[in-house]
Write a protein that holds these residues in place. Structure first.
Motif, short mmCIF file in Angstrom:
data_model
loop_
_atom_site.label_atom_id
_atom_site.label_comp_id
_atom_site.label_asym_id
_atom_site.label_seq_id
_atom_site.Cartn_x
_atom_site.Cartn_y
_atom_site.Cartn_z
N MET A 248 0.83 -1.19 0.00
CA MET A 248 0.00 0.00 0.00
C MET A 248 0.88 1.25 0.00
SD MET A 248 -3.11 -0.86 2.60
CE MET A 248 -4.20 -2.23 2.29
N ASP B 1 2.36 4.75 1.01
CA ASP B 1 2.68 5.29 2.33
C ASP B 1 2.37 6.78 2.33
OD1 ASP B 1 3.53 5.51 4.89
OD2 ASP B 1 5.66 5.63 4.38
N ASP C 154 -1.29 9.86 2.65
CA ASP C 154 -2.71 10.01 2.96
C ASP C 154 -3.26 11.16 2.14
OD1 ASP C 154 -1.97 12.44 4.28
OD2 ASP C 154 -1.50 11.30 6.08
N LEU D 196 -8.98 5.71 -4.62
CA LEU D 196 -8.52 4.40 -4.17
C LEU D 196 -7.16 4.07 -4.76
CD1 LEU D 196 -11.79 2.27 -4.42
CD2 LEU D 196 -10.64 2.96 -2.33
N LEU E 94 -4.29 6.08 -3.24
CA LEU E 94 -3.92 5.63 -1.90
C LEU E 94 -3.38 4.21 -1.90
CD1 LEU E 94 -6.95 7.05 0.14
CD2 LEU E 94 -4.58 7.84 0.25
N LEU F 160 -5.13 1.51 -2.61
CA LEU F 160 -6.16 0.67 -2.01
C LEU F 160 -6.97 -0.03 -3.09
CD1 LEU F 160 -7.53 3.26 0.56
CD2 LEU F 160 -6.19 1.24 1.16
N ASP G 124 -10.25 -3.08 1.49
CA ASP G 124 -9.11 -2.76 2.36
C ASP G 124 -9.56 -1.87 3.51
OD1 ASP G 124 -7.26 -4.22 1.00
OD2 ASP G 124 -6.58 -2.57 -0.25
N VAL H 4 -9.16 1.29 6.11
CA VAL H 4 -8.56 2.62 6.01
C VAL H 4 -8.61 3.28 7.38
CG1 VAL H 4 -8.96 3.04 3.56
CG2 VAL H 4 -10.76 3.52 5.20
N ALA I 14 -12.90 0.37 3.01
CA ALA I 14 -12.99 1.18 1.80
C ALA I 14 -13.78 0.44 0.73
CB ALA I 14 -11.59 1.53 1.28
N PRO J 36 -4.13 4.49 4.18
CA PRO J 36 -4.17 3.03 4.28
C PRO J 36 -3.72 2.58 5.65
CG PRO J 36 -2.98 3.78 2.31
CD PRO J 36 -3.16 4.97 3.18
N THR J 37 -4.20 1.44 6.07
CA THR J 37 -3.78 0.86 7.34
C THR J 37 -3.69 -0.64 7.17
OG1 THR J 37 -4.21 0.82 9.74
CG2 THR J 37 -6.11 0.60 8.29
N ARG K 9 -9.82 -10.22 2.62
CA ARG K 9 -10.33 -8.96 2.08
C ARG K 9 -11.81 -9.10 1.82
NH1 ARG K 9 -7.03 -8.15 -2.33
NH2 ARG K 9 -5.64 -7.07 -0.92
#
Length: 759
Positions: free
Chosen positions: A1, A3, A5, A31, A34, A36, A40, A42, A54, A88-89, A205
């Motif tokens: 993902m 890194d 925001d 998406l 980011l 994503l 995923d 967020v 998301a 992303p997280t 997912r």
């Protein structure tokens, strides 16, 4: 993902599809930016930090907005329009989650049932969560367990389970923890679960990014994309019955005949010295049931189904996506009748920038079809699919799923509500008439929202039922997603509510309503109905109101676009927007296309200083109106204050051929407008609207409505306890509201109307 925001503006999304399920929707490009893809988790930062799942918003959604429900906004500590940072997280399974709730819910809901209600949600300590479960889960066993929990919640708690909110008292880890079947879930100071439930797998997912079709509450039209990174396998989703798809019978018959011939009667083809290609492209609006159609037909002809979701493949690396495609093709060709279903194929093989993965897909598609298996691709944007896929040895057959008409919507509502206890006042015919532009998924969301409204009203009732008032309340929040942001809301007003303007209403009835309502009569008489109408007149005199009344009278699908909205600084985008508008109009026929401020969209060619953009837009409009691909059951209405600025070619016969002048209101019409505006305003006996109408020379319809509104405000300024609006309040309002009509402009437009009255 990625890194990084993005900071977006939070927008309250009241649609029932995502309500209180921990889902946020983002534009597809956001998406991608980011790193994503749908499903995923967020990290969301406002006044508080929370997390969500998301999902992909429509292509017409704003790139600057994050669409969320009231629960997400509450967890962020924000209101509609607040700023939220999205990042992303990583997916971190929750080890333990402890919740607090109302005592009656704690006593009735077991920890195991609670875990199923939270399954697949991303929770943060201090968040509020609901008992509404995720509707789409990748594991068939988990789906069955969640469905069983849904029924148990309804039986043990009653309909209150749909509106109850719980608080995450503690979570390990404290932020962005994904609830799985391995998570220990319990009540604060009470019981907890013990390990994994037998036979259940932890979801990876989540498949929630299907736009309007995701999570339609168990509807036969609901679709569930295959997600995750596991090898392709035979799809295990229970196929709906063809009888449950009333709006797709013709398409189901065509696809069934093709697959039955290719799978079970090839010897007949051999004797005739020919073959059949089982490559099919199914196109239609999102949520119209394309995937459900393929599943139902595959089951009917006894074929195995292997399902892939193209947007997920496109998000993988080329190597991983190619491996998934080869595994799926191998599974399909392994023996016996089989269908490879590729949903939203435009994401995998785009028309503008096909990459190396598109080449791999075309090769595997050709090999799979040549081996005797079937490949069915679906798309909501056929114009965005690589034209190379239409080759005779690839997707040789195209099946179109159109928007349902009034009768089909009535049938679909019957199917979707057959498990609901309906009150005696429910009239599904009226609901169908008020839902032009709704596809099956929208109708499923409407039925579910009506059920929720009924549950909120009848929490203690022993035999709750869904009433017509619940459907009317649901219609206020559920919108037709398939027709995008250009849909005009169908109001309850009709032409009968339009005061005066008898000649204008008669002309519009003949030019607009007759072609949409009686196309067979025109065909029988051998004449082509009028293609379009231009409404022109001073500003504020009711042109847009007339179109709204036409929409309410004709109950047709309505696409509304302001001229300036179509124009784009990017070369080719404006023409693409015009083509897309008319493509959707053809699919949704009978359709009324409303072009507001058409002078900005189609000015006289050769005079613009925008690099030729408007000239190309005019050419695109002319091509769509009377080009090779004819418009059937589509009527175009343009509205403008400056008819002289419109390119003359657009006003010729076969285009916007009927010019209708909407004059400013006279004394009688002003009195009618005042009465309509004051219908809900308590007027005192000393207010004479007929006399007032004769005094408001130079007032437009909008000015008359503003006068009544200002009079009510004057009464409120005098006393917040005021119960009536008096003549004195009206006199005070006249000091504030001035006539907006320009006499010179009105005279010019009247002269223009005299010159063009013969048309």
């Amino acid at each position: 993902m990625a890194d990084h925001d993005l900071t977006l503006t939070a927008s309250l999304r009241p649609a029932a599809l995502d309500a209180r399920r921990g889902i946020v929707r983002l534009h597809p490009e956001v998406l991608t930016a980011l790193g994503l893809h749908p499903g995923d988790p967020v990290r969301l930062s406002g006044r508080r930090v929370t997390a969500g799942i998301a999902a992909r918003a429509e292509h017409t959604a704003s790139r600057a907005l994050l669409y969320a429900d009231d629960l997400i906004l509450g967890n962020l500590g924000l209101r509609d329009g607040g700023q939220v940072t999205v990042a992303p997280t990583p997916v971190v399974p929750a080890r333990r989650v402890t919740l607090a709730g109302p005592p009656e819910i704690v006593a009735a809901v077991s920890p195991e049932m609670l875990r199923l209600a939270l399954l697949g949600k991303v929770v943060t300590e201090g968040d509020d969560v609901s008992l509404l479960p995720q509707d789409v889960l990748p594991d068939a066993t988990a789906r069955a367990l969640v469905e069983a929990a849904r029924r148990s919640l309804a039986n043990t708690v009653g309909y209150a389970w749909t509106s109850t909110l719980l608080t995450v008292a503690a979570a390990e880890p404290a932020q962005a923890a994904l609830v799985t079947m391995d998570t220990v879930v319990g009540w604060q100071g009470g019981q907890v679960t013990h390990g994994n439930m037998p036979g259940a797998a932890s979801p990876g997912r989540l498949a929630v990014g299907r736009g309007p079709t995701a999570g339609t509450g168990g509807s036969p039209y609901a679709t569930t994309p295959t997600t995750g990174t596991a090898p392709a396998a035979v799809d295990e989703v229970e196929a709906p019955s063809l009888d449950d798809l009333p709006g797709l019978r013709a398409q189901a018959h065509e696809l069934t005949e093709l697959l039955d011939l290719g799978f079970h009667h090839r010897e007949v083809l051999g004797r005739l010295g020919t073959t059949v290609s089982l490559g099919v492209l199914v196109s239609g609006p999102a949520g119209s049931g394309k995937t459900a159609l393929v599943r139902a037909v595959s089951a009917a002809v006894g074929a195995r189904l292997v399902a892939l979701w193209a947007p997920e493949l496109a998000a993988l690396t080329n190597e991983a996506a190619a491996r998934r495609l080869r595994e799926a093709a191998t599974t399909v060709r392994s023996g016996g009748p089989a269908v490879l279903l590729v949903s939203d194929v435009d994401a995998l093989v785009p028309r503008d920038q096909p990459g190396p993965l598109a080449t791999v897909f075309r090769q595997l598609l050709a090999e799979t079809v040549a081996a005797g298996a079937a490949v069915v691709c679906t798309t909501s944007h056929p114009e965005s699919v690589d034209v190379g896929l239409r080759a005779p040895d690839l997707l040789a057959v195209q099946i179109t799923v159109a928007l349902p008409d009034n009768a089909l919507r009535r049938e679909q509502l019957t199917v979707l509500t057959r498990g609901m206890p309906l009150a005696d006042d429910v009239r599904l015919d009226d609901v169908a008439g008020r839902t032009p532009g709704f596809v099956a998924a929208d109708l499923a969301a409407l039925a579910r929202e009506a059920g929720v409204r009924a549950a909120l009203r009848q929490k203690e009732a022993p035999s709750p039922a869904v009433a017509m008032a619940d459907f009317e309340a649901a219609l206020e929040v559920v919108r037709p997603t398939s027709m995008g942001s250009s849909t005009l809301d169908i109001a309850t007003i009709t032409l009968d509510d339009v005061g005066d303007m008898v000649e204008v209403k008669e002309t519009l009835t003949e030019s607009v309503l007759w072609p949409l309502t009686y196309p067979d009569t025109f065909a029988r008489l051998g004449v082509r109905p009028p293609r379009g109408v231009l409404l022109y007149g001073p500003p504020g005199c009711g042109k847009t109101f007339l179109v709204t009344a036409l929409a309410g009278t004709g109950k047709a699908n309505v696409l509304s676009v302001k001229g300036a909205e179509v124009l784009s600084k990017w070369v080719g985008e404006s023409e693409r927007a015009v083509r897309e508008l008319f493509r959707r109009a053809r699919e949704a026929a009978p359709t009324l296309v409303f072009l507001d401020e058409v002078d900005a969209l189609a000015p006289v060619r050769g005079q613009a200083t925008d690099g030729g953009t408007t000239d190309r837009v005019v050419a695109a409009l002319l091509t769509e109106l009377d080009g090779v691909e004819t418009l059937r059951n589509v009527v175009v209405i343009g509205a403008t204050n400056r008819p002289d600025l419109i390119d003359p070619a657009l006003l010729r016969p076969g285009r916007l051929e009927r010019l209708v002048y909407v004059p400013p209101p006279d004394a009688d019409a002003r009195a009618e407008i005042l009465r309509a505006s004051a219908r809900t305003v308590p007027l005192a006996d000393d207010v004479d609207l007929a006399e007032l109408g004769t005094e408001l020379d130079g007032f437009s319809a909008a000015d008359c409505a503003a006068l009544i509104r200002e009079a009510a405000l004057a009464a409120m300024r005098e006393s917040l306890e005021a119960s009536t609006v008096t003549a004195a309040h009206v006199a005070a309002a006249r000091e504030r509201v001035r006539p907006s009509l320009d006499p010179a402009q009105v005279a010019w437009l009247a002269n223009y109307a005299d010159k063009h009255s013969a048309r």
